[in-house]
Design a protein around this motif. Structure first.
Motif, mmCIF file in Angstrom:
data_model
loop_
_atom_site.group_PDB
_atom_site.id
_atom_site.type_symbol
_atom_site.label_atom_id
_atom_site.label_comp_id
_atom_site.label_asym_id
_atom_site.label_seq_id
_atom_site.Cartn_x
_atom_site.Cartn_y
_atom_site.Cartn_z
ATOM 1 N N PRO A 1 1.122 14.430 -58.267
ATOM 2 C CA PRO A 1 0.922 13.275 -57.039
ATOM 3 C C PRO A 1 2.174 12.877 -56.509
ATOM 4 C CG PRO A 1 -0.375 12.752 -59.044
ATOM 5 C CD PRO A 1 0.489 13.922 -59.400
ATOM 6 N N ALA A 2 3.205 12.610 -57.534
ATOM 7 C CA ALA A 2 4.463 12.196 -56.897
ATOM 8 C C ALA A 2 5.211 13.190 -55.885
ATOM 9 C CB ALA A 2 5.603 11.803 -57.916
ATOM 10 N N HIS A 3 5.189 14.366 -56.376
ATOM 11 C CA HIS A 3 5.555 15.506 -55.503
ATOM 12 C C HIS A 3 4.787 15.873 -54.282
ATOM 13 C CE1 HIS A 3 7.694 17.918 -59.039
ATOM 14 N NE2 HIS A 3 8.265 16.533 -58.719
ATOM 15 N N VAL A 4 3.537 15.538 -54.280
ATOM 16 C CA VAL A 4 2.716 15.632 -53.038
ATOM 17 C C VAL A 4 3.184 14.805 -52.171
ATOM 18 C CG1 VAL A 4 0.325 15.342 -52.235
ATOM 19 C CG2 VAL A 4 0.778 16.716 -54.136
ATOM 20 N N VAL A 5 3.411 13.139 -52.506
ATOM 21 C CA VAL A 5 3.821 12.519 -51.547
ATOM 22 C C VAL A 5 5.377 12.640 -51.086
ATOM 23 C CG1 VAL A 5 5.053 9.924 -51.794
ATOM 24 C CG2 VAL A 5 2.682 10.357 -52.876
ATOM 25 N N GLU A 6 6.070 13.327 -51.796
ATOM 26 C CA GLU A 6 7.337 13.721 -51.137
ATOM 27 C C GLU A 6 7.081 14.560 -50.086
ATOM 28 O OE1 GLU A 6 9.795 15.130 -54.057
ATOM 29 O OE2 GLU A 6 10.626 12.934 -54.804
ATOM 30 N N LEU A 7 6.346 15.705 -50.308
ATOM 31 C CA LEU A 7 5.952 16.801 -49.551
ATOM 32 C C LEU A 7 5.220 16.459 -48.232
ATOM 33 C CD1 LEU A 7 4.992 19.540 -52.031
ATOM 34 C CD2 LEU A 7 6.896 19.757 -50.486
ATOM 35 N N ALA A 8 4.382 15.360 -48.453
ATOM 36 C CA ALA A 8 3.620 14.820 -47.105
ATOM 37 C C ALA A 8 4.640 14.080 -46.243
ATOM 38 C CB ALA A 8 2.447 13.628 -47.560
ATOM 39 N N LEU A 9 5.482 13.245 -47.095
ATOM 40 C CA LEU A 9 6.548 12.475 -46.078
ATOM 41 C C LEU A 9 7.387 13.383 -45.587
ATOM 42 C CD1 LEU A 9 7.169 9.392 -48.354
ATOM 43 C CD2 LEU A 9 5.710 9.327 -46.395
ATOM 44 N N ALA A 10 8.014 14.295 -46.063
ATOM 45 C CA ALA A 10 8.863 15.341 -45.375
ATOM 46 C C ALA A 10 7.991 16.088 -44.298
ATOM 47 C CB ALA A 10 9.370 16.240 -46.618
ATOM 48 N N HIS A 11 6.709 16.374 -44.833
ATOM 49 C CA HIS A 11 6.240 17.178 -43.577
ATOM 50 C C HIS A 11 5.876 16.086 -42.306
ATOM 51 C CE1 HIS A 11 2.441 18.843 -41.489
ATOM 52 N NE2 HIS A 11 2.930 19.923 -41.777
ATOM 53 N N VAL B 1 -4.134 31.179 -48.641
ATOM 54 C CA VAL B 1 -3.753 30.101 -48.787
ATOM 55 C C VAL B 1 -3.067 29.560 -49.939
ATOM 56 C CG1 VAL B 1 -4.484 27.363 -48.413
ATOM 57 C CG2 VAL B 1 -5.531 29.066 -46.925
ATOM 58 N N SER B 2 -3.610 30.071 -51.183
ATOM 59 C CA SER B 2 -2.909 29.777 -52.363
ATOM 60 C C SER B 2 -1.763 30.335 -52.617
ATOM 61 C CB SER B 2 -3.918 30.081 -53.504
ATOM 62 O OG SER B 2 -5.338 29.408 -53.517
ATOM 63 N N ASN B 3 -1.587 31.774 -51.955
ATOM 64 C CA ASN B 3 -0.099 32.243 -52.132
ATOM 65 C C ASN B 3 0.662 31.725 -51.273
ATOM 66 O OD1 ASN B 3 -1.361 34.324 -53.781
ATOM 67 N ND2 ASN B 3 -1.861 35.536 -52.186
ATOM 68 N N ARG B 4 0.504 31.131 -50.072
ATOM 69 C CA ARG B 4 1.564 30.560 -49.330
ATOM 70 C C ARG B 4 1.718 29.109 -50.131
ATOM 71 N NH1 ARG B 4 -1.547 30.739 -43.498
ATOM 72 N NH2 ARG B 4 -1.496 32.777 -43.075
ATOM 73 N N LEU B 5 1.025 28.577 -50.607
ATOM 74 C CA LEU B 5 1.291 27.131 -51.186
ATOM 75 C C LEU B 5 2.332 27.312 -52.383
ATOM 76 C CD1 LEU B 5 -2.137 25.366 -50.647
ATOM 77 C CD2 LEU B 5 0.148 24.929 -49.385
ATOM 78 N N ARG B 6 1.833 28.473 -53.339
ATOM 79 C CA ARG B 6 2.657 28.799 -54.373
ATOM 80 C C ARG B 6 4.054 29.178 -53.848
ATOM 81 N NH1 ARG B 6 -2.316 30.809 -56.639
ATOM 82 N NH2 ARG B 6 -1.655 33.133 -55.829
ATOM 83 N N ARG B 7 4.005 29.816 -52.833
ATOM 84 C CA ARG B 7 5.257 30.172 -52.269
ATOM 85 C C ARG B 7 6.233 28.796 -51.892
ATOM 86 N NH1 ARG B 7 7.203 33.085 -46.823
ATOM 87 N NH2 ARG B 7 9.112 33.621 -47.419
ATOM 88 N N LEU B 8 5.655 28.002 -51.369
ATOM 89 C CA LEU B 8 6.173 26.728 -50.888
ATOM 90 C C LEU B 8 6.695 26.046 -52.258
ATOM 91 C CD1 LEU B 8 5.456 24.440 -47.934
ATOM 92 C CD2 LEU B 8 5.295 23.535 -50.259
ATOM 93 N N GLU B 9 5.704 25.992 -53.284
ATOM 94 C CA GLU B 9 5.975 25.485 -54.437
ATOM 95 C C GLU B 9 7.489 25.906 -54.933
ATOM 96 O OE1 GLU B 9 2.368 23.791 -56.527
ATOM 97 O OE2 GLU B 9 2.638 25.658 -56.648
ATOM 98 N N ARG B 10 7.593 27.228 -55.122
ATOM 99 C CA ARG B 10 8.902 27.861 -55.764
ATOM 100 C C ARG B 10 9.962 27.612 -54.795
ATOM 101 N NH1 ARG B 10 5.168 32.280 -56.111
ATOM 102 N NH2 ARG B 10 6.198 33.122 -54.000
#
Length: 420
Positions: A373-383, A355-364
């Motif tokens: 937190p601001a980036h998490v909000v963007e990702l949550a809304l986009a998801h 899971v950690s590897n997948r999430l790091r790839r998504l971050e890249r």
């Protein structure tokens, strides 16, 4: 027998008038429904006409002629329109039939006691006449009642439409539907094709079970585009709407609480928006808008939602289908697990490091950090925007795996990004 009735016609007419008075008094004493609708004078005249119909029907039947049923049908239709219960009407007819026979016997005895034995064969004829008249009256009553109920349903439907669509002032329709001018209301919208089932929607404006004081009052409106429930909550919490809709086994959206019938049109729009946040797959779901505000915000702005998908998750959406599915499912599961990588791994049936590897790839790929937190909000809304794009299966992630069990003790919520 015909000749005897002809000879006593005048006396029989007087006796029927007296009998009508007696029967009217008895009916008013036993059945208040008549008093509310007709009053004594109206009831007396109605009974007098019914008794005369019975005697005239007997005369025609004795001559071999068909019984005239038009007046009985007219009576049944009239009293159905006025709302008199059919049971009350039939009870009065039974009493009237017995009193007609009694009055006829008294008139014949007064005219010629020796003729009484000749009256007996007429009993069977009279009962047949009374049965024909009662059947005609009942049939006409039921047809008129059905037509009246249809009109009332259409009227209630129009009143509900006026409230839910915001067509004109709300005070009049609300008052006719028995809604208070100030209270606690909510609107629920079911997905098209939802099945009613036991305890499900009834007639437009149907208040449900009036004896169930433990449940909110519900007025249903069923249209081609789906089913809508106007819920008068009273002292009940908004959560009770979820319990009310649960037995229907449907996807539904529920508005926030509003306090005036004039706000019901807005409440319905918000309920429709809440429904758009309910997953199209995965079974029944009741989505309360206040529990899904971020997803509702995305759903309310289709153009911006599309832009959000592209700007935030564009590089992920451009991956091959399997890679895209894996990353989006992992992100959605991690968000659902409130940032717990361990819990997300349990749900996805994989190792925590995976899971950690997948999430790091998504971050890249996205240039967003799950530690911000601001980036998490963007990702949550986009998801959320991706999930709501149901018409494009190429960008819809596969359903997430079910939970594998409780989170182990000591699990912490953290970003998958390793410390520097």
């Amino acid at each position: 027998m015909e000749r005897i009735i002809e000879e006593i016609r005048e006396d029989l007419s007087r006796r029927i008038t007296v009998t009508a008075d007696r029967l009217a008094d008895r009916t008013l004493a036993e059945d208040p429904a008549y008093a509310a609708l007709l009053g004594r004078a109206g009831l007396r005249e109605r009974i007098r006409l019914d008794l005369r119909q019975s005697v005239e029907g007997l005369e025609r039947a004795l001559r071999g002629l068909p019984v005239e049923l038009a007046d009985a049908r007219a009576t049944g239709a009239l009293l159905a329109e006025r709302g008199l219960p059919l049971a009350s009407l039939l009870r009065a007819r039974r009493h009237g039939g017995r009193m007609v026979w009694q009055t006829l016997g008294e008139a014949v005895a007064a005219h010629d006691p020796a003729a009484l034995p000749r009256l007996l064969p007429a009993a069977a004829v009279l009962w047949d006449v009374l049965e024909q008249l009662t059947d005609a009256l009942s049939d006409a009553y039921r047809r008129a009642e059905t037509a009246r109920c249809d009109r009332e349903r259409e009227h209630r439907a129009a009143l509900l439409d006026a409230l839910l669509d915001g067509a004109g002032p709300a005070d009049g329709p609300a008052a006719e539907l028995g809604l208070p001018g100030h209270g606690r209301f909510a609107v629920a919208v079911l997905a098209p094709g939802a099945s009613g089932g036991p305890g499900g929607p009834g007639d437009p404006g149907d208040p449900g079970d009036p004896l169930d004081a433990k449940a909110p009052r519900v007025l249903w409106r069923i249209r081609a585009d789906g089913e809508t429930a106007l819920v008068e909550l009273g002292h009940h919490p908004l959560e009770s709407v979820r319990e009310l809709l649960g037995p229907l086994g449907a996807r539904a959206g529920v508005s926030p609480v509003v306090e005036s019938p004039g706000d019901l049109a807005r409440a319905r729009r918000l309920a429709v928006l809440a429904l758009r946040t309910a997953p199209a797959s995965g079974g029944p779901c009741t989505a309360l808008l206040d529990e899904r505000l971020p997803s509702a915000l995305v759903a309310s702005q289709a153009e911006l939602a599309g832009r959000l998908r592209q700007v935030v998750l564009g590089p992920v959406l451009g991956l091959p289908a399997e890679d895209r599915r894996v990353l989006l499912t992992t992100l959605g599961t991690w968000l659902t697990c409130q940032g717990s990588t361990t819990h997300a791994a349990q749900r996805l049936y994989c190792h925590r490091n995976t899971v950690s590897n997948r999430l790091r790839r998504l971050e890249r790929l996205t240039g967003r950090s799950l530690a911000d937190p601001a980036h998490v909000v963007e990702l949550a809304l986009a998801h959320a925007a991706v999930l709501q794009r149901v018409n494009d299966p190429a960008t819809s992630p596969a359903p997430q795996a079910p939970p594998a069990g409780p989170t182990p003790a000591g699990t912490v919520r953290r970003s998958p990004r390793p410390p520097a």
